[in-house]
Scaffold this motif. Structure first.
Motif, PDB file in Angstrom:
ATOM      1  N   ALA A 144      -2.197   6.928  -1.840  1.00  0.00           N
ATOM      2  CA  ALA A 144      -3.623   6.710  -2.129  1.00  0.00           C
ATOM      3  C   ALA A 144      -4.252   5.806  -1.070  1.00  0.00           C
ATOM      4  O   ALA A 144      -5.388   6.021  -0.644  1.00  0.00           O
ATOM      5  CB  ALA A 144      -3.780   6.087  -3.515  1.00  0.00           C
ATOM      6  N   LEU A 145      -3.490   4.800  -0.640  1.00  0.00           N
ATOM      7  CA  LEU A 145      -3.994   3.891   0.404  1.00  0.00           C
ATOM      8  C   LEU A 145      -4.266   4.670   1.688  1.00  0.00           C
ATOM      9  O   LEU A 145      -5.293   4.483   2.335  1.00  0.00           O
ATOM     10  CB  LEU A 145      -2.974   2.780   0.666  1.00  0.00           C
ATOM     11  CG  LEU A 145      -3.333   1.819   1.795  1.00  0.00           C
ATOM     12  CD1 LEU A 145      -4.443   0.874   1.358  1.00  0.00           C
ATOM     13  CD2 LEU A 145      -2.137   1.014   2.251  1.00  0.00           C
TER      14      LEU A 145
ATOM     15  N   LEU B 162      -7.890   0.822  -6.049  1.00  0.00           N
ATOM     16  CA  LEU B 162      -6.620   0.855  -5.300  1.00  0.00           C
ATOM     17  C   LEU B 162      -5.790  -0.406  -5.515  1.00  0.00           C
ATOM     18  O   LEU B 162      -4.571  -0.340  -5.550  1.00  0.00           O
ATOM     19  CB  LEU B 162      -6.912   1.009  -3.809  1.00  0.00           C
ATOM     20  CG  LEU B 162      -6.757   2.398  -3.204  1.00  0.00           C
ATOM     21  CD1 LEU B 162      -7.087   2.372  -1.731  1.00  0.00           C
ATOM     22  CD2 LEU B 162      -5.356   2.926  -3.406  1.00  0.00           C
TER      23      LEU B 162
END
Lengths: 305, 224
Positions: A144-145, B162
């Motif tokens: 995701a990063l 995140l």
């Protein structure tokens, strides 16, 4: 440049199509052999009965999961080290993380099925299970990063740091979960006197070969996809630069076209939309620069309406 | 480096003292989490007392996430991050300063939470030394890991979502080891010896993350 590649400005595609096809067919054949031996040839286990057949998948898949994450950590470390820094290492890291995540999920699912039949529960707080689940969550965060950062250099740096910290966390996690509780079966193959023999041992080894080939095939293709993405980004950048250059060429005095005044999409009467050449300006000079200001108190002129 | 860390920690704590955003929001949130745990366990007193260390550390982790987000939100506005980058302060000092500020805020929150656990979950203290030592080391680890990951996400579009995704799995060993250490300190497991073993693991985690942050913070600030 090879025949199968279109002309491009980005890095060359690694591995010949013949190599990847041979790898893919070998993996498929090895999987077929494993399935045949595992389901028909290999006898049921004395203790575990038919349940032993899941061991022809689970240990091999789990090993490939750890190999994938290991390659991710290795690629990240090599990228962070200034002397070895290269986009290749970053591609290896992302390929390892992504393929490792797939195998990690397969490990959790097959382990859970085996646990239900053996221990009577779908999940138990065993160190290896817990560690694998944490690894899976971390790998999802890592991926995701990577998707969240657009700049390639920043993306490589941030994800490399995360991968190295992830690897270190796994070591701490390993001790934490081992001290906490331990239920998982120990090493089966890598002990002085293995507890599996005959067709069972052969099938287990075949499963390692098969899933190893599948892993290699997926890694090669994921690496190629990463290269293609880089090439695509390069081409987009080149197209954007070419578009900018053509716009600048239109603005140049005596350049191609008639300047901004010749462009319908820039016509308008708002501030900053003064496009027609000012009286007395040389032919071809329009829009910005000398003579672009509207006459005092007057409505600005436009080139084309 | 240490002087720079003090400067940055002082700056962050001054901002908090003037705005009170961190404690006004993080602390009530953490206390609410404790109350919700009570509802989730259906007010079973013995079960709550048994689970108190784990619930406490979960509440600390939940409180740590907004504290870290806040620490980098103040740098996101008005190009403050650029100012920090060009200030000439050592990146390692900036990292340690920000981690110290977050840790101090978390310690204040933890003091209140510990009172809440004692009152709401009926916990009794058996090993104060282990309890305080493990709390200090765990907090340093949570703050170090949080600030290291917070620096990664500065300037990203989806940083709010995140950060928990990245940080929660990383903090898993802290939750596990700190919970076990506190179980010993609260007399819920046999003898404090095992508790000190967990304390050692917590110290390893903290050293790993503080060292990782010190080494990588400069490069992360430049690139992100």
């Amino acid at each position: 440049m090879r025949q199968d590649e279109p002309a491009s400005l980005g890095p060359a595609l690694p591995f010949r199509p013949l190599t990847t096809r041979a790898l893919g067919w070998s993996a498929l054949a090895a999987l077929a052999v494993t399935a045949w031996w595992g389901l028909w040839v290999s006898p049921p286990d004395v203790v575990q009965g038919q349940l032993v057949r899941i061991l022809y998948v689970h240990p091999a898949v789990a090993t490939m999961c750890y190999v994938g994450f290991g390659l991710c950590a290795l690629g990240s470390l090599a990228w962070l080290w200034p002397r070895t820094r290269s986009p290749r290492w970053d591609r290896l890291a992302v390929a390892g993380a992504e393929v490792g995540s797939v195998f990690c999920l397969a490990t959790l699912v097959t382990g859970s099925i085996w646990g239900r039949a053996t221990w009577g529960v779908w999940w138990t707080w065993d160190p290896r299970l817990t560690l694998t689940a944490i690894l899976f969550a971390m790998s999802l965060g890592y991926l995701a990063l990577r998707r969240g950062i657009d700049k390639p250099q920043a993306r490589s740096l941030a994800s490399s740091v995360v991968a190295v910290l992830m690897a270190l966390t796994v070591v701490v996690d390993h001790y934490a979960t081992s001290w906490w509780n331990s239920l998982h079966q120990g090493t089966t193959l890598l002990q002085p006197n293995p507890t599996v023999h005959g067709w069972q041992l052969a099938t287990m080894l075949a499963s390692f070969v098969a899933f190893g080939l599948v892993f290699a095939w997926m890694m090669v293709h994921r690496y190629r996809v990463e290269v293609m993405e880089e090439r695509y980004e390069d081409e987009l950048l080149q197209a954007a630069l070419a578009a900018r250059r053509s716009e600048v060429a239109l603005l140049e005095p005596g350049g191609p076209g008639t300047g901004w005044a010749g462009r319908e999409d820039w016509a308008g009467d708002g501030p900053g939309r003064r496009l027609a050449p000012a009286p007395g300006s040389p032919p071809g000079q329009a829009g910005v620069g000398a003579g672009a200001l509207p006459p005092a108190g007057g409505r600005p002129e436009v080139g084309v309406r | 480096m240490w002087r720079d860390a003090l400067v940055v920690a002082g700056k962050d704590l001054r901002i908090e003292r003037r705005s009170w955003v961190g404690l006004n929001q993080v602390l009530p949130y953490a206390l609410t989490v404790l109350l919700l745990f009570g509802f989730a366990f259906d007010q079973d007193r013995s079960l709550l007392a048994q689970a108190a260390p784990g619930l406490y550390w979960l509440a600390v982790v939940f409180a740590g996430l907004p504290a870290v987000q806040r620490s980098f939100a103040v740098e996101a506005a008005d190009g403050a991050a650029d100012g920090l980058r060009m200030s000439g302060l050592e990146p390692a000092g900036i990292f340690l300063g920000k981690a110290a500020a977050v840790a101090l805020q978390l310690l204040v929150a933890q003091a209140v939470l510990a009172g809440g656990v004692a009152v709401l979950f009926h916990s009794r203290l058996a090993g104060p030394g282990l309890l305080v030592a493990s709390a200090l080391v765990s907090t340093a680890g949570v703050a170090g890991a949080g600030v290291a990951y917070g620096a990664l996400l500065v300037g990203l579009r989806a940083r709010e979502t995140l950060l928990p995704l990245l940080l929660a799995p990383v903090l898993a060993p802290v939750v596990l080891a700190a919970t076990q250490a506190w179980r010993s300190a609260l007399g819920l497991s046999a003898g404090p010896g095992g508790g000190w073993r967990w304390f050692g693991l917590l110290a390893c985690f903290t050293v790993v993350y503080l060292a990782g942050g010190v080494l990588s913070f400069g490069a992360l600030m430049e690139e992100t």
